[in-house]
Design an enzyme around this catalytic site. Structure first.
Site, PDB file in Angstrom:
ATOM      1  CB  CYS A 146      -0.988  -0.027   1.173  1.00  0.00           C
ATOM      2  SG  CYS A 146      -0.251   0.251   2.796  1.00  0.00           S
ATOM      3  CG  HIS A 147       0.934   6.095   0.449  1.00  0.00           C
ATOM      4  ND1 HIS A 147       0.405   7.266   0.911  1.00  0.00           N
ATOM      5  CD2 HIS A 147       2.092   6.440  -0.162  1.00  0.00           C
ATOM      6  CE1 HIS A 147       1.196   8.275   0.580  1.00  0.00           C
ATOM      7  NE2 HIS A 147       2.231   7.796  -0.070  1.00  0.00           N
TER       8      HIS A 147
END
Length: 115
Positions: free
Chosen positions: A73-74
């Site tokens: 993810c980020h």
């Protein structure tokens, strides 16, 4: 316990997770489509699957529980939640990419945009 794999160590994790004659491990990117358009990665030795976090529970049947999965993810928070969810649902080998795509840009490929 969920394995925490820094982006710089992902190639070794993928090589270790790969079983002779089997499909390559999955890199499951659980960010949102708008985030994919900003930055994405495709490491050697993995099949990239983009599936937003909220869509995973109803699409769980699309994923092979016996195939190793590394989550991205980020920054690593959402992917950790998804990793725990997959582990609770019987996935054999799951890892979280620590620091997410932001750490990827710092550790592996500075051409990957940071946002």
């Amino acid at each position: 316990m969920i394995e925490q794999v820094p982006p710089r160590d992902l190639p070794a994790w993928l090589a270790d997770a790969r079983t002779e004659g089997e499909a390559p491990p999955l890199l499951l990117d659980c960010r949102e489509p708008a985030e994919w358009r900003v930055a994405t990665v495709q490491p050697d030795g993995a099949e990239l699957v983009q599936m937003p976090m909220h869509s995973i529970p109803p699409r769980l049947h699309e994923l092979d529980r016996d195939r190793p999965v590394a989550l991205l993810c980020h920054h690593g928070g959402r992917s950790m939640q998804v990793a725990m969810f997959l582990k609770q649902h019987g996935f054999a080998r799951v890892a979280n990419i620590a620091g997410g795509i932001d750490a990827w840009s710092v550790q592996v490929d500075p051409t990957v945009p940071r946002y």
